[in-house]
Design a protein around this motif. Structure first.
Motif, PDB file in Angstrom:
ATOM      1  N   GLY A 109       0.811  -1.208   0.000  1.00 56.59           N
ATOM      2  CA  GLY A 109       0.000   0.000   0.000  1.00 56.59           C
ATOM      3  C   GLY A 109       0.844   1.257   0.000  1.00 56.59           C
ATOM      4  O   GLY A 109       0.540   2.233  -0.708  1.00 56.59           O
ATOM      5  N   PHE A 110       1.918   1.249   0.775  1.00 59.56           N
ATOM      6  CA  PHE A 110       2.814   2.414   0.825  1.00 59.56           C
ATOM      7  C   PHE A 110       3.461   2.647  -0.538  1.00 59.56           C
ATOM      8  O   PHE A 110       3.528   3.790  -1.023  1.00 59.56           O
ATOM      9  CB  PHE A 110       3.884   2.175   1.886  1.00 59.56           C
ATOM     10  CG  PHE A 110       4.908   3.267   1.963  1.00 59.56           C
ATOM     11  CD1 PHE A 110       4.644   4.428   2.681  1.00 59.56           C
ATOM     12  CD2 PHE A 110       6.124   3.137   1.326  1.00 59.56           C
ATOM     13  CE1 PHE A 110       5.580   5.445   2.743  1.00 59.56           C
ATOM     14  CE2 PHE A 110       7.070   4.143   1.389  1.00 59.56           C
ATOM     15  CZ  PHE A 110       6.800   5.298   2.094  1.00 59.56           C
ATOM     16  N   ALA A 137       2.358   1.628  -3.516  1.00 64.29           N
ATOM     17  CA  ALA A 137       1.359   2.032  -4.501  1.00 64.29           C
ATOM     18  C   ALA A 137       0.974   3.499  -4.332  1.00 64.29           C
ATOM     19  O   ALA A 137       0.806   4.231  -5.315  1.00 64.29           O
ATOM     20  CB  ALA A 137       0.126   1.141  -4.374  1.00 64.29           C
ATOM     21  N   LYS A 138       0.861   3.950  -3.096  1.00 59.73           N
ATOM     22  CA  LYS A 138       0.485   5.345  -2.847  1.00 59.73           C
ATOM     23  C   LYS A 138       1.619   6.301  -3.197  1.00 59.73           C
ATOM     24  O   LYS A 138       1.411   7.335  -3.836  1.00 59.73           O
ATOM     25  CB  LYS A 138       0.082   5.510  -1.380  1.00 59.73           C
ATOM     26  CG  LYS A 138      -0.336   6.927  -1.033  1.00 59.73           C
ATOM     27  CD  LYS A 138      -0.694   7.042   0.445  1.00 59.73           C
ATOM     28  CE  LYS A 138      -1.084   8.490   0.783  1.00 59.73           C
ATOM     29  NZ  LYS A 138      -1.404   8.621   2.226  1.00 59.73           N
ATOM     30  N   THR A 139       2.850   5.939  -2.803  1.00 55.45           N
ATOM     31  CA  THR A 139       3.989   6.830  -3.028  1.00 55.45           C
ATOM     32  C   THR A 139       4.389   6.884  -4.489  1.00 55.45           C
ATOM     33  O   THR A 139       4.939   7.892  -4.939  1.00 55.45           O
ATOM     34  CB  THR A 139       5.190   6.349  -2.184  1.00 55.45           C
ATOM     35  OG1 THR A 139       4.756   6.094  -0.850  1.00 55.45           O
ATOM     36  CG2 THR A 139       6.291   7.401  -2.146  1.00 55.45           C
ATOM     37  N   THR A 168       2.747   7.310  -7.065  1.00 55.94           N
ATOM     38  CA  THR A 168       2.020   8.312  -7.869  1.00 55.94           C
ATOM     39  C   THR A 168       2.272   9.728  -7.365  1.00 55.94           C
ATOM     40  O   THR A 168       1.506  10.637  -7.673  1.00 55.94           O
ATOM     41  CB  THR A 168       0.514   8.015  -7.839  1.00 55.94           C
ATOM     42  OG1 THR A 168       0.054   8.026  -6.477  1.00 55.94           O
ATOM     43  CG2 THR A 168       0.217   6.667  -8.468  1.00 55.94           C
ATOM     44  N   THR A 169       3.328   9.903  -6.570  1.00 57.23           N
ATOM     45  CA  THR A 169       3.629  11.240  -6.040  1.00 57.23           C
ATOM     46  C   THR A 169       5.063  11.609  -6.376  1.00 57.23           C
ATOM     47  O   THR A 169       5.891  10.743  -6.682  1.00 57.23           O
ATOM     48  CB  THR A 169       3.442  11.271  -4.507  1.00 57.23           C
ATOM     49  OG1 THR A 169       4.392  10.375  -3.895  1.00 57.23           O
ATOM     50  CG2 THR A 169       2.037  10.881  -4.118  1.00 57.23           C
ATOM     51  N   ASP A 178       0.960  15.037  -6.029  1.00 59.69           N
ATOM     52  CA  ASP A 178       0.378  13.984  -6.864  1.00 59.69           C
ATOM     53  C   ASP A 178       0.741  14.221  -8.334  1.00 59.69           C
ATOM     54  O   ASP A 178       0.449  15.287  -8.885  1.00 59.69           O
ATOM     55  CB  ASP A 178      -1.135  13.964  -6.685  1.00 59.69           C
ATOM     56  CG  ASP A 178      -1.763  12.750  -7.350  1.00 59.69           C
ATOM     57  OD1 ASP A 178      -0.997  11.905  -7.866  1.00 59.69           O
ATOM     58  OD2 ASP A 178      -3.000  12.646  -7.362  1.00 59.69           O
ATOM     59  N   SER A 200       9.688   4.301  -5.862  1.00 56.11           N
ATOM     60  CA  SER A 200       8.537   3.444  -5.547  1.00 56.11           C
ATOM     61  C   SER A 200       7.894   2.909  -6.820  1.00 56.11           C
ATOM     62  O   SER A 200       7.496   1.741  -6.880  1.00 56.11           O
ATOM     63  CB  SER A 200       7.515   4.238  -4.733  1.00 56.11           C
ATOM     64  OG  SER A 200       8.073   4.690  -3.524  1.00 56.11           O
TER      65      SER A 200
END
Length: 317
Positions: free
Chosen positions: A58-59, A61-63, A65-66, A77, A292
């Protein structure tokens, strides 16, 4: 009517489903109880895995896109931009190719030299326990220590390899082992060959349970040593070959220690793998989002490689 004909008669009369249900119900209850007990014992471990891996995925996947730095305080983002940049980076694809190249070398060595050494050691050769220790030792010590020592030995000015060549009068062969592409690849190949202990252990374990009567029959039929290896022993251990191939293939994506502490990806990052690529992007350049995205793509590639290998195995059965 004897008891032997009773089930047939009962089936014709329509009583068989009732008897079958009564016969299998206890078995189903025992199976369900076994699954429940197994789930109870596995629950703590599965919970740890779920928290650790799901949080990590999860970390990432979230990071991914930033656009953010190591402080994580100024994340912006950027959507799929990091993935586009990684996929169009030539260095990334060279790292993936190096992963596959090192995996191919390791697999070839394991299926040939590893298989041969395991058979020889299992045949009862003298000092086999000493040789087992020699071959297994590199796989038992930390790879970072092993690769660091190997990298120091290959240093141009003070390395043990060049010093030895000069001492024996072969100074013309001394060179910058880690500064040129060809010698650097050769050094990594030697390191991978030296990590042959685990494949030998896999083959040795399977040879201990092999049916030796097949070999005795082949000897009686006049088979020579080469035929015994090629036509009997090698096909006999095909399940071990599959285990060795999969473990070595996936292990190539975790060979960060071997490359980073020996060549550091030099010269110019040409010997780098995906692990060193992500490390340099994360800690060397501070591009956390980019690193990431690269890690997510490496994970997807590793899963695809595993899937292709499993499908190939299923088709070969």
């Amino acid at each position: 009517m004897n008891s032997r004909n009773a089930p047939v008669t009962a089936a014709v009369g329509g009583a068989r489903p009732v008897r079958a249900r009564h016969a299998t119900s206890p078995r189903r209850r025992r199976r369900g109880s076994f699954v429940g007990v197994a789930a109870l014992f596995l629950a703590p471990l599965l919970l740890i895995y779920a928290v650790y891996y799901l949080y990590a995925f999860g970390f990432l996947a979230k990071t991914s896109t930033t656009r953010s730095t190591l402080s994580f305080g100024d994340a912006t983002d950027v959507g799929w931009e990091n993935f586009r940049l990684v996929l169009t980076d030539e260095v990334f694809w060279r790292s993936v190719a190096n992963n596959l190249l090192f995996a191919a070398v390791s697999i070839a060595v394991a299926l040939t030299l590893g298989f041969f050494l395991a058979v020889v050691l299992s045949s009862g050769v003298r000092l086999r326990r000493f040789f087992y220790a020699v071959f297994l030792l590199p796989s038992l010590i930390p790879l970072s220590l092993f690769a660091t020592v190997f990298g120091r030995m290959l240093e141009t000015r003070d390395g043990a390899v060049n010093a030895t060549l000069r001492t024996v009068g072969l100074g013309s062969l001394a060179q910058d082992w880690l500064g040129e592409e060809g010698p650097a690849y050769a050094a990594l190949f030697v390191l991978l060959v030296y990590l042959i202990g685990l494949p030998i252990m896999y083959y040795t374990s399977d040879l201990a349970t092999a049916n030796t009567t097949i070999l005795e029959s082949a000897l009686l039929d006049g088979a020579n040593t080469r035929q015994m290896y090629r036509l009997i022993l090698f096909p006999l251990l095909r399940n071990t070959h599959k285990t060795v191939i999969l473990s070595v293939l996936l292990g190539s994506f975790r060979a960060f220690d071997v490359v980073f502490f020996s060549t550091k990806g030099d010269p110019g990052g040409r010997t780098g793998i995906t692990g060193t690529y992500v490390y340099n992007a994360m800690l060397g350049e501070g591009r956390v989002g980019y690193a990431s995205a690269a890690a997510v793509l490496v994970l997807v590639i590793a899963l695809l490689v595993s899937l292709i290998h499993l499908l190939a195995q299923r088709r070969g059965r």
